[in-house]
Design a protein around this motif. Structure first.
Motif, PDB file in Angstrom:
ATOM      1  N   ILE A 221     104.361  92.070 -40.551  1.00  0.00           N
ATOM      2  CA  ILE A 221     103.352  92.145 -39.486  1.00  0.00           C
ATOM      3  C   ILE A 221     102.339  93.257 -39.714  1.00  0.00           C
ATOM      4  CG2 ILE A 221     104.953  91.178 -37.788  1.00  0.00           C
ATOM      5  CD1 ILE A 221     105.393  94.018 -36.715  1.00  0.00           C
ATOM      6  N   ALA A 222     102.365  93.837 -40.899  1.00  0.00           N
ATOM      7  CA  ALA A 222     101.503  94.994 -41.162  1.00  0.00           C
ATOM      8  C   ALA A 222     100.029  94.693 -40.951  1.00  0.00           C
ATOM      9  CB  ALA A 222     101.749  95.500 -42.583  1.00  0.00           C
ATOM     10  N   ASN A 223      99.611  93.483 -41.283  1.00  0.00           N
ATOM     11  CA  ASN A 223      98.188  93.126 -41.176  1.00  0.00           C
ATOM     12  C   ASN A 223      97.858  92.351 -39.898  1.00  0.00           C
ATOM     13  OD1 ASN A 223      97.556  94.309 -43.702  1.00  0.00           O
ATOM     14  ND2 ASN A 223      98.294  92.466 -44.760  1.00  0.00           N
ATOM     15  N   CYS A 224      98.833  92.178 -39.029  1.00  0.00           N
ATOM     16  CA  CYS A 224      98.582  91.469 -37.769  1.00  0.00           C
ATOM     17  C   CYS A 224      97.818  92.380 -36.806  1.00  0.00           C
ATOM     18  CB  CYS A 224      99.901  91.032 -37.136  1.00  0.00           C
ATOM     19  SG  CYS A 224     100.816  89.815 -38.098  1.00  0.00           S
ATOM     20  N   LYS A 225      96.796  91.849 -36.190  1.00  0.00           N
ATOM     21  CA  LYS A 225      95.948  92.651 -35.309  1.00  0.00           C
ATOM     22  C   LYS A 225      96.321  92.523 -33.836  1.00  0.00           C
ATOM     23  CE  LYS A 225      92.036  92.419 -38.501  1.00  0.00           C
ATOM     24  NZ  LYS A 225      90.623  91.999 -38.701  1.00  0.00           N
ATOM     25  N   THR A 226      96.964  91.440 -33.474  1.00  0.00           N
ATOM     26  CA  THR A 226      97.301  91.221 -32.063  1.00  0.00           C
ATOM     27  C   THR A 226      98.793  90.951 -31.909  1.00  0.00           C
ATOM     28  OG1 THR A 226      96.978  88.815 -32.151  1.00  0.00           O
ATOM     29  CG2 THR A 226      95.025  90.184 -31.683  1.00  0.00           C
ATOM     30  N   GLU A 227      99.248  91.086 -30.683  1.00  0.00           N
ATOM     31  CA  GLU A 227     100.650  90.797 -30.385  1.00  0.00           C
ATOM     32  C   GLU A 227     100.968  89.332 -30.656  1.00  0.00           C
ATOM     33  OE1 GLU A 227     102.677  90.999 -26.247  1.00  0.00           O
ATOM     34  OE2 GLU A 227     102.840  93.037 -27.083  1.00  0.00           O
ATOM     35  N   GLU A 228     100.029  88.473 -30.357  1.00  0.00           N
ATOM     36  CA  GLU A 228     100.228  87.043 -30.593  1.00  0.00           C
ATOM     37  C   GLU A 228     100.423  86.752 -32.080  1.00  0.00           C
ATOM     38  OE1 GLU A 228      98.090  82.736 -29.585  1.00  0.00           O
ATOM     39  OE2 GLU A 228      97.042  84.615 -29.179  1.00  0.00           O
ATOM     40  N   GLU A 229      99.631  87.399 -32.939  1.00  0.00           N
ATOM     41  CA  GLU A 229      99.780  87.219 -34.379  1.00  0.00           C
ATOM     42  C   GLU A 229     101.153  87.687 -34.847  1.00  0.00           C
ATOM     43  OE1 GLU A 229      96.677  88.829 -36.816  1.00  0.00           O
ATOM     44  OE2 GLU A 229      95.090  88.126 -35.481  1.00  0.00           O
ATOM     45  N   LYS A 230     101.616  88.789 -34.291  1.00  0.00           N
ATOM     46  CA  LYS A 230     102.934  89.304 -34.661  1.00  0.00           C
ATOM     47  C   LYS A 230     104.036  88.322 -34.286  1.00  0.00           C
ATOM     48  CE  LYS A 230     101.580  94.180 -34.167  1.00  0.00           C
ATOM     49  NZ  LYS A 230     101.826  95.431 -33.404  1.00  0.00           N
ATOM     50  N   VAL A 231     103.960  87.793 -33.066  1.00  0.00           N
ATOM     51  CA  VAL A 231     104.972  86.831 -32.609  1.00  0.00           C
ATOM     52  C   VAL A 231     104.965  85.593 -33.503  1.00  0.00           C
ATOM     53  CG1 VAL A 231     105.603  85.243 -30.751  1.00  0.00           C
ATOM     54  CG2 VAL A 231     105.008  87.615 -30.218  1.00  0.00           C
ATOM     55  N   ASN A 232     103.780  85.057 -33.787  1.00  0.00           N
ATOM     56  CA  ASN A 232     103.681  83.868 -34.629  1.00  0.00           C
ATOM     57  C   ASN A 232     104.233  84.115 -36.024  1.00  0.00           C
ATOM     58  OD1 ASN A 232     102.470  82.500 -32.527  1.00  0.00           O
ATOM     59  ND2 ASN A 232     100.389  82.821 -33.271  1.00  0.00           N
ATOM     60  N   THR A 233     103.908  85.280 -36.592  1.00  0.00           N
ATOM     61  CA  THR A 233     104.359  85.602 -37.948  1.00  0.00           C
ATOM     62  C   THR A 233     105.879  85.723 -38.015  1.00  0.00           C
ATOM     63  OG1 THR A 233     102.291  86.772 -38.425  1.00  0.00           O
ATOM     64  CG2 THR A 233     104.178  87.286 -39.818  1.00  0.00           C
ATOM     65  N   ILE A 234     106.463  86.403 -37.039  1.00  0.00           N
ATOM     66  CA  ILE A 234     107.922  86.577 -37.027  1.00  0.00           C
ATOM     67  C   ILE A 234     108.622  85.240 -36.773  1.00  0.00           C
ATOM     68  CG2 ILE A 234     109.839  87.660 -35.784  1.00  0.00           C
ATOM     69  CD1 ILE A 234     107.972  90.084 -35.334  1.00  0.00           C
ATOM     70  N   TYR A 235     108.091  84.461 -35.849  1.00  0.00           N
ATOM     71  CA  TYR A 235     108.694  83.158 -35.530  1.00  0.00           C
ATOM     72  C   TYR A 235     108.681  82.243 -36.759  1.00  0.00           C
ATOM     73  CZ  TYR A 235     109.365  78.639 -33.185  1.00  0.00           C
ATOM     74  OH  TYR A 235     109.825  77.415 -32.799  1.00  0.00           O
ATOM     75  N   GLN A 236     107.554  82.195 -37.458  1.00  0.00           N
ATOM     76  CA  GLN A 236     107.447  81.339 -38.642  1.00  0.00           C
ATOM     77  C   GLN A 236     108.352  81.824 -39.769  1.00  0.00           C
ATOM     78  OE1 GLN A 236     103.190  81.369 -39.276  1.00  0.00           O
ATOM     79  NE2 GLN A 236     102.869  80.591 -37.189  1.00  0.00           N
ATOM     80  N   PHE A 237     108.532  83.129 -39.866  1.00  0.00           N
ATOM     81  CA  PHE A 237     109.460  83.678 -40.865  1.00  0.00           C
ATOM     82  C   PHE A 237     110.880  83.200 -40.595  1.00  0.00           C
ATOM     83  CE2 PHE A 237     112.575  87.178 -41.440  1.00  0.00           C
ATOM     84  CZ  PHE A 237     112.661  87.148 -42.828  1.00  0.00           C
ATOM     85  N   ILE A 238     111.281  83.241 -39.346  1.00  0.00           N
ATOM     86  CA  ILE A 238     112.638  82.815 -38.990  1.00  0.00           C
ATOM     87  C   ILE A 238     112.823  81.316 -39.213  1.00  0.00           C
ATOM     88  CG2 ILE A 238     114.122  82.430 -36.960  1.00  0.00           C
ATOM     89  CD1 ILE A 238     113.486  85.232 -36.080  1.00  0.00           C
ATOM     90  N   GLN A 239     111.789  80.537 -38.926  1.00  0.00           N
ATOM     91  CA  GLN A 239     111.877  79.096 -39.161  1.00  0.00           C
ATOM     92  C   GLN A 239     112.187  78.781 -40.624  1.00  0.00           C
ATOM     93  OE1 GLN A 239     107.982  78.124 -37.315  1.00  0.00           O
ATOM     94  NE2 GLN A 239     109.093  76.579 -36.136  1.00  0.00           N
ATOM     95  N   LYS A 240     111.624  79.559 -41.536  1.00  0.00           N
ATOM     96  CA  LYS A 240     111.848  79.345 -42.963  1.00  0.00           C
ATOM     97  C   LYS A 240     113.151  79.976 -43.444  1.00  0.00           C
ATOM     98  CE  LYS A 240     106.946  79.202 -44.324  1.00  0.00           C
ATOM     99  NZ  LYS A 240     105.892  79.881 -45.137  1.00  0.00           N
ATOM    100  N   ASP A 241     113.513  81.100 -42.852  1.00  0.00           N
ATOM    101  CA  ASP A 241     114.602  81.917 -43.387  1.00  0.00           C
ATOM    102  C   ASP A 241     115.981  81.495 -42.901  1.00  0.00           C
ATOM    103  OD1 ASP A 241     115.233  84.217 -45.049  1.00  0.00           O
ATOM    104  OD2 ASP A 241     115.869  85.219 -43.200  1.00  0.00           O
ATOM    105  N   LEU A 242     116.054  80.851 -41.719  1.00  0.00           N
ATOM    106  CA  LEU A 242     117.353  80.537 -41.126  1.00  0.00           C
ATOM    107  C   LEU A 242     117.604  79.040 -41.055  1.00  0.00           C
ATOM    108  CD1 LEU A 242     117.548  83.019 -38.109  1.00  0.00           C
ATOM    109  CD2 LEU A 242     118.269  83.380 -40.473  1.00  0.00           C
ATOM    110  N   ARG A 243     118.885  78.709 -40.958  1.00  0.00           N
ATOM    111  CA  ARG A 243     119.302  77.325 -40.788  1.00  0.00           C
ATOM    112  C   ARG A 243     120.106  77.212 -39.495  1.00  0.00           C
ATOM    113  NH1 ARG A 243     123.890  74.351 -42.845  1.00  0.00           N
ATOM    114  NH2 ARG A 243     124.585  76.292 -43.835  1.00  0.00           N
ATOM    115  N   TYR A 244     119.821  76.149 -38.735  1.00  0.00           N
ATOM    116  CA  TYR A 244     120.519  75.973 -37.460  1.00  0.00           C
ATOM    117  C   TYR A 244     121.818  75.208 -37.663  1.00  0.00           C
ATOM    118  CZ  TYR A 244     121.750  73.982 -32.932  1.00  0.00           C
ATOM    119  OH  TYR A 244     122.428  73.589 -31.816  1.00  0.00           O
ATOM    120  N   VAL A 245     122.929  75.810 -37.219  1.00  0.00           N
ATOM    121  CA  VAL A 245     124.212  75.112 -37.163  1.00  0.00           C
ATOM    122  C   VAL A 245     124.876  75.502 -35.850  1.00  0.00           C
ATOM    123  CG1 VAL A 245     124.573  75.004 -39.666  1.00  0.00           C
ATOM    124  CG2 VAL A 245     125.421  76.968 -38.383  1.00  0.00           C
ATOM    125  N   SER A 246     125.723  74.630 -35.356  1.00  0.00           N
ATOM    126  CA  SER A 246     126.414  74.901 -34.099  1.00  0.00           C
ATOM    127  C   SER A 246     127.824  75.389 -34.375  1.00  0.00           C
ATOM    128  CB  SER A 246     126.460  73.627 -33.245  1.00  0.00           C
ATOM    129  OG  SER A 246     127.182  73.849 -32.055  1.00  0.00           O
TER     130      SER A 246
END
Length: 616
Positions: free
Chosen positions: A261-286
């Motif tokens: 998030i170093a280059n993110c200028k707004t809170e919204e950009e930070k949230v989007n960047t972190i959310y998209q990172f998790i979408q790629k990095d994690l796998r959903y299992v129950s």
């Protein structure tokens, strides 16, 4: 023979009372007794006696779910022929027992006991009885005996509270109940010989139609915990404490988040960047072991293993956002297309999903959805009550209402028709809202080969060659675009020296997809969303042909929707632009024919054709 004669009388009565509807089975007697003996002991006894009239009935099989804090104590069942003669008495060896593990689970304690009631001749009668012991009073049974297209003669439910714990209830559509008796600690409810309710398309939420009763208690035991269930705040506070993990992210992961998030200028950009990172990095299992249906694994656990269930992934996302100094709350919600049992006036934990809420942006995030846009809540969670978990201040709020946005599907088509060579088509289809949700579920995970196969499958014209295809979706808004080009030798169709071309090749609106003809509507109907379906086609005429007939432009509007079709001709091109809008609303049954006729008239226009003739 006396039994069979009585059955025939019942069938005649069922058909007469509900527009010749013949149900697939008749429930003669359904009795359910629930006894709350202690905070950690509830006995449930179910007895059902019914006659199956034809194959395919959903009561030809009996499924009894059990597992964590739920044991099956006994099962008995008999099958009788139409003369009342015993055909089979089920033994212990006839009962199948197998795991009920979900396709997305890796660990789960849920199991099913299964009986199959089959007979070679119809009708035949089934009688069964089973007893279940629950080690918690958290999950009290819901009494919902009446279903669409089903005939019941009598159904009764009794709940006995042998404790000093307060018992609460909510009755929906009370007028169906022929008897309600509440004496001391015994509560009894009966429905007797109700009219068959036929299923009809486009129904509003089932809460407005079918009867049911839900129950809850002011406190319950869950494993070693005693839970205060007297208010949404107290229940939410318990969830919060249960999932308030002290072992957070590693220093390495925190540094990685800060770099992201170093280059993110707004809170919204930070949230989007972190959310998209998790979408790629994690796998959903129950993971559903013991109290695991309520308690999540820690962020540290998820970080190390790169997977988690909805609770664990939400806790992990919350921890990542905390690194960015963005407060967020876990939300407990029910994800389902069925009627929601959760209501403001009865504290009952009918939840099955956990997501995250960022108050500063009013953004909801579901980390289990790999391809969902940031901030979009799916249609299964729209406008539902959720508990926002917070230390000592948990509360219920409503999720975003998808009914408040305009959902759209817009198709742009360029058609280059040819007499001597293959015709060429260029398609661009943009989807927004629920249309995008559907498109992503179909296309987002596909590779090019799978995309090509899907185009061949749903395109009505016979494709000679698929020249290009591309699917793109936004990461921040519910919008996506499917683009492809193809050639076909099967279009247009020639008839002598003329060509007949449908106005809406491959995209004809069919009112039967929305409404169906009904001589006498019995129930109200609804249009759930504001929607717009657009189609635009630019047709280049084949050489040597000229226009002989072009349908007129048309515009119609009613309280149910609006239709506009503009057809123009300039030089060797014909341009067609058609917009169909649906207007959200719930309408009385008396207006159904009017709505049906409005959309039926639109379908007639959709069958219009233009005519080209060969130049002399």
């Amino acid at each position: 023979m006396k039994y069979f004669f009585l059955l025939i009388l019942t069938l005649i009565s069922a058909s007469t009372n509900a527009e010749e509807i013949t149900p697939d089975y008749i429930s003669h007697s359904y009795t359910e007794t629930v006894s709350i003996d202690k905070i950690d002991k509830v006995t449930q006894i179910v007895e059902h006696h019914y006659t199956i009239l034809k194959p395919g009935s959903d009561v030809q099989n009996l499924f009894i779910h059990y597992g964590y804090l739920k044991d099956v104590k006994s099962i008995s069942a008999e099958v009788y022929d139409s003369n009342g003669k015993l055909v089979k008495k089920f033994k212990k060896g006839d009962i199948t027992d197998h795991s009920a593990i979900s396709s997305f689970s890796i660990y789960e304690e849920s199991r099913i006991k299964y009986l199959k009631f089959t007979n070679t001749h119809y009708p035949y009668t089934v009688k069964y009885r089973y007893e279940i012991e629950h080690q918690t009073c958290k999950w009290l049974p819901v009494f919902a005996p009446l279903k669409f297209d089903h005939k019941i003669e009598k159904a009764s439910f009794t709940i006995i509270n042998n404790t000093d714990i307060a018992l609460n209830s909510k009755i929906v559509n009370e007028h169906f109940f022929t008897e309600i008796e509440e004496k001391g600690n015994i509560y009894s409810y009966t429905i007797e010989d109700p009219e068959i309710i036929a299923y009809e398309k486009d129904l509003p939420n089932n809460d407005n139609i079918l009867p049911y009763i839900i129950f809850s208690v002011d406190k319950f035991k869950l494993g070693k915990f005693t839970v205060d269930n007297s208010s949404w705040t107290s229940l939410g506070n318990f969830y919060y404490e249960l999932n308030d993990h002290k072992d957070g992210l590693s220093p390495e992961m925190k540094n990685q988040i800060l770099e992201l998030i170093a280059n993110c200028k707004t809170e919204e950009e930070k949230v989007n960047t972190i959310y998209q990172f998790i979408q790629k990095d994690l796998r959903y299992v129950s993971v559903q072991l013991g109290i695991g249906g309520w308690k999540s694994y820690s962020p540290k656990y998820v970080e190390e293993r790169k997977y988690g269930d909805c609770k664990a992934m939400s806790c992990y996302l919350k921890a990542c956002l905390e690194v960015a100094e963005i407060p967020a709350h876990m939300m407990i919600i029910k994800s389902s297309r069925q009627a929601d049992l959760v209501s403001e006036d009865l504290v009952a934990p009918y939840f099955n999903h956990a997501i995250l809420y960022v108050p500063s942006l009013n953004v909801w995030l579901d980390p289990t959805q790999e391809y969902a846009p940031s901030g979009y809540i799916g249609s299964t969670m729209s406008n539902k009550i959720a508990i926002m978990l917070a230390k000592d201040t948990s509360k219920i709020i409503y999720s975003p209402d998808l009914e408040k946005i305009i959902h759209s599907n817009k198709v742009k088509l360029i058609s280059d028709l040819s007499e001597k060579a293959a015709s060429k088509f260029k398609v661009e289809e943009n989807s927004f809202g629920i249309y995008d949700e559907s498109a992503r579920s179909s296309f987002a995970a596909m590779n090019n080969t799978e995309l090509e196969e899907s185009i061949y499958e749903f395109t009505e014209l016979q494709i000679s060659a698929l020249d290009s295809i591309e699917y793109q979706y936004s990461k921040t808004v519910p919008s996506s675009t499917l683009s492809y080009q193809y050639t076909t030798e099967s279009f247009p169709q020639y008839s002598g020296n003329r060509i007949f071309i449908p106005l809406f090749v491959d995209y004809q609106f069919q009112e039967s997809n929305i409404f169906e003809k009904s001589e006498e509507r019995k129930l109200p109907f609804s249009i759930p969303y504001n929607e717009t379906i657009s189609f635009e086609n630019t047709i280049k005429l084949p050489e040597g042909y000229e226009l002989e007939y072009l349908p007129e432009s048309i515009e119609k509007e009613s309280e149910f929707g609006k239709y506009e079709c503009i057809v123009t001709h300039k030089e060797n091109k014909i341009h067609i632009k058609r917009d169909i809008s649906y207007k959200k609303g719930t309408f009385p049954k008396e207006q159904y024919q009017e709505a049906y006729q409005f959309f039926q008239d639109l379908e007639k226009n959709e069958r219009e054709e233009m005519v080209l003739v060969k130049k002399k």
